[in-house]
Motif scaffolding. Structure first.
Motif, mmCIF file in Angstrom:
data_model
loop_
_atom_site.group_PDB
_atom_site.id
_atom_site.type_symbol
_atom_site.label_atom_id
_atom_site.label_comp_id
_atom_site.label_asym_id
_atom_site.label_seq_id
_atom_site.Cartn_x
_atom_site.Cartn_y
_atom_site.Cartn_z
ATOM 1 N N ARG A 167 41.832 72.708 49.136
ATOM 2 C CA ARG A 167 42.175 71.398 48.357
ATOM 3 C C ARG A 167 41.065 70.432 48.509
ATOM 4 N NH1 ARG A 167 45.912 66.923 49.598
ATOM 5 N NH2 ARG A 167 46.313 65.846 47.632
ATOM 6 N N LEU A 168 40.234 70.728 49.608
ATOM 7 C CA LEU A 168 39.297 69.603 50.034
ATOM 8 C C LEU A 168 37.982 69.640 49.813
ATOM 9 C CD1 LEU A 168 41.105 68.368 53.422
ATOM 10 C CD2 LEU A 168 41.071 67.203 51.352
ATOM 11 N N LEU A 169 37.779 71.122 49.052
ATOM 12 C CA LEU A 169 36.524 71.413 49.069
ATOM 13 C C LEU A 169 35.659 71.027 47.691
ATOM 14 C CD1 LEU A 169 36.812 75.131 50.066
ATOM 15 C CD2 LEU A 169 35.884 73.482 51.372
ATOM 16 N N ASP A 170 34.460 70.692 48.004
ATOM 17 C CA ASP A 170 33.907 70.108 46.525
ATOM 18 C C ASP A 170 33.041 71.265 46.006
ATOM 19 O OD1 ASP A 170 31.414 70.876 48.238
ATOM 20 O OD2 ASP A 170 30.748 68.793 48.516
ATOM 21 N N ALA A 171 32.371 71.139 44.974
ATOM 22 C CA ALA A 171 31.662 72.224 44.155
ATOM 23 C C ALA A 171 30.817 73.127 45.037
ATOM 24 C CB ALA A 171 30.825 71.649 43.192
ATOM 25 N N ASN A 172 30.291 72.621 46.264
ATOM 26 C CA ASN A 172 29.481 73.361 47.177
ATOM 27 C C ASN A 172 30.149 74.109 48.220
ATOM 28 O OD1 ASN A 172 27.211 72.655 45.645
ATOM 29 N ND2 ASN A 172 27.022 70.868 46.565
ATOM 30 N N SER A 173 31.508 74.172 48.215
ATOM 31 C CA SER A 173 32.334 74.453 49.275
ATOM 32 C C SER A 173 32.185 73.726 50.600
ATOM 33 C CB SER A 173 32.073 76.106 49.451
ATOM 34 O OG SER A 173 32.458 76.787 48.163
ATOM 35 N N VAL A 174 31.863 72.514 50.678
ATOM 36 C CA VAL A 174 31.970 71.490 51.658
ATOM 37 C C VAL A 174 33.117 70.718 51.621
ATOM 38 C CG1 VAL A 174 30.803 69.854 52.934
ATOM 39 C CG2 VAL A 174 29.600 71.625 51.660
ATOM 40 N N PRO A 175 33.995 70.656 52.763
ATOM 41 C CA PRO A 175 35.132 69.703 52.783
ATOM 42 C C PRO A 175 34.762 68.166 52.541
ATOM 43 C CG PRO A 175 35.124 71.232 54.547
ATOM 44 C CD PRO A 175 33.861 71.445 54.092
ATOM 45 N N LYS A 176 35.307 67.374 51.729
ATOM 46 C CA LYS A 176 35.002 66.137 51.323
ATOM 47 C C LYS A 176 36.503 65.511 51.372
ATOM 48 C CE LYS A 176 30.593 66.249 50.613
ATOM 49 N NZ LYS A 176 29.826 66.198 51.981
ATOM 50 N N ARG A 177 36.322 64.122 51.654
ATOM 51 C CA ARG A 177 37.597 63.347 51.526
ATOM 52 C C ARG A 177 38.149 63.256 50.224
ATOM 53 N NH1 ARG A 177 38.136 58.125 54.329
ATOM 54 N NH2 ARG A 177 40.507 58.626 53.644
ATOM 55 N N LEU A 178 39.273 63.048 50.079
ATOM 56 C CA LEU A 178 39.807 62.885 48.641
ATOM 57 C C LEU A 178 39.707 61.444 48.284
ATOM 58 C CD1 LEU A 178 43.026 64.882 49.025
ATOM 59 C CD2 LEU A 178 40.998 65.508 47.816
ATOM 60 N N PRO A 179 39.575 61.054 46.910
ATOM 61 C CA PRO A 179 39.664 59.596 46.604
ATOM 62 C C PRO A 179 40.739 58.953 47.086
ATOM 63 C CG PRO A 179 39.469 61.171 44.584
ATOM 64 C CD PRO A 179 39.661 62.021 45.833
ATOM 65 N N ALA A 180 40.642 57.599 47.489
ATOM 66 C CA ALA A 180 41.721 56.892 47.821
ATOM 67 C C ALA A 180 42.649 56.610 46.779
ATOM 68 C CB ALA A 180 41.107 55.577 48.605
ATOM 69 N N MET A 181 43.819 56.694 47.199
ATOM 70 C CA MET A 181 44.987 56.350 46.017
ATOM 71 C C MET A 181 45.050 54.882 45.825
ATOM 72 S SD MET A 181 47.807 59.476 46.590
ATOM 73 C CE MET A 181 48.901 58.330 47.728
#
Length: 192
Positions: A167-181
């Motif tokens: 769920r946290l992976l970007d297009a390059n398969s690197v974990p990224k923070r989700l946008p703040a709600m």
């Protein structure tokens, strides 16, 4: 099946490959419209790239060993800490790409550690998955509000761990923070 085999199966410590299902085996009839199980199995799992550094902060040696084993089986590099203070130092110096952080820890708790991670310019952008054995929904709400990217309740399955990572992976398969709600206007005015 003895108890040891059941434990190995529960934690995914069995053989790496599952027996192949014959192509002619029909999907089990559910009698309803619930088709989530067959869809999940047919959808390939997306993994983070091999070598991704993940930090596990938990005072339970069992949880650390379990998570570390699962992650290493997928070729991730695992860093371990048994308390928040050690975990914060590792996060700052070794820059993991994802952190699993228990809420109940000796000394500094996971909430305080998460606040420090978010305030530090070296660690604020590292995605954090909070983990806890507490079943209260208020805890889950609170971890998201103070900056966690996901929440996982103990006991957890192998499938849940990898679904949270995916769920946290970007297009390059690197974990990224989700946008703040976005917060409500009255929440924004409340001092932290």
């Amino acid at each position: 099946m003895d108890i040891y085999d059941k434990i190995k199966r529960l934690f995914g410590w069995g053989p790496k490959t599952e027996p192949a299902r014959p192509a002619t085996t029909p999907a089990p009839a559910t009698g309803g419209t619930d088709s989530a199980a067959p869809e999940r199995r047919s959808k390939p799992r997306v993994n983070a790239r091999p070598g991704t550094r993940m930090l596990v902060i938990d005072d339970s040696a069992t949880i650390v060993a379990l998570l570390a084993r699962m992650l290493r089986q997928n070729e991730y590099t695992v860093l371990e800490a048994e308390d928040a203070e050690t975990g914060l130092e590792i996060a700052r110096t070794q820059q993991p790409e994802l952190i699993f952080l228990d809420i109940v820890l000796p000394g500094m708790d996971g909430f305080a550690a998460l606040r420090q991670l978010r305030r530090d310019p070296f660690t604020r952008d590292i995605p954090v998955i909070m983990i806890s054995g507490n079943e209260q929904a208020t805890e889950q709400f609170y971890v998201h509000r103070i900056g966690a990217d996901d929440f996982m309740k103990k006991p957890f399955s192998r499938a849940e761990v990898f679904a949270r990572i995916e769920r946290l992976l970007d297009a390059n398969s690197v974990p990224k923070r989700l946008p703040a709600m976005p917060q409500a206007a009255d929440d924004a005015a409340t001092p932290a």
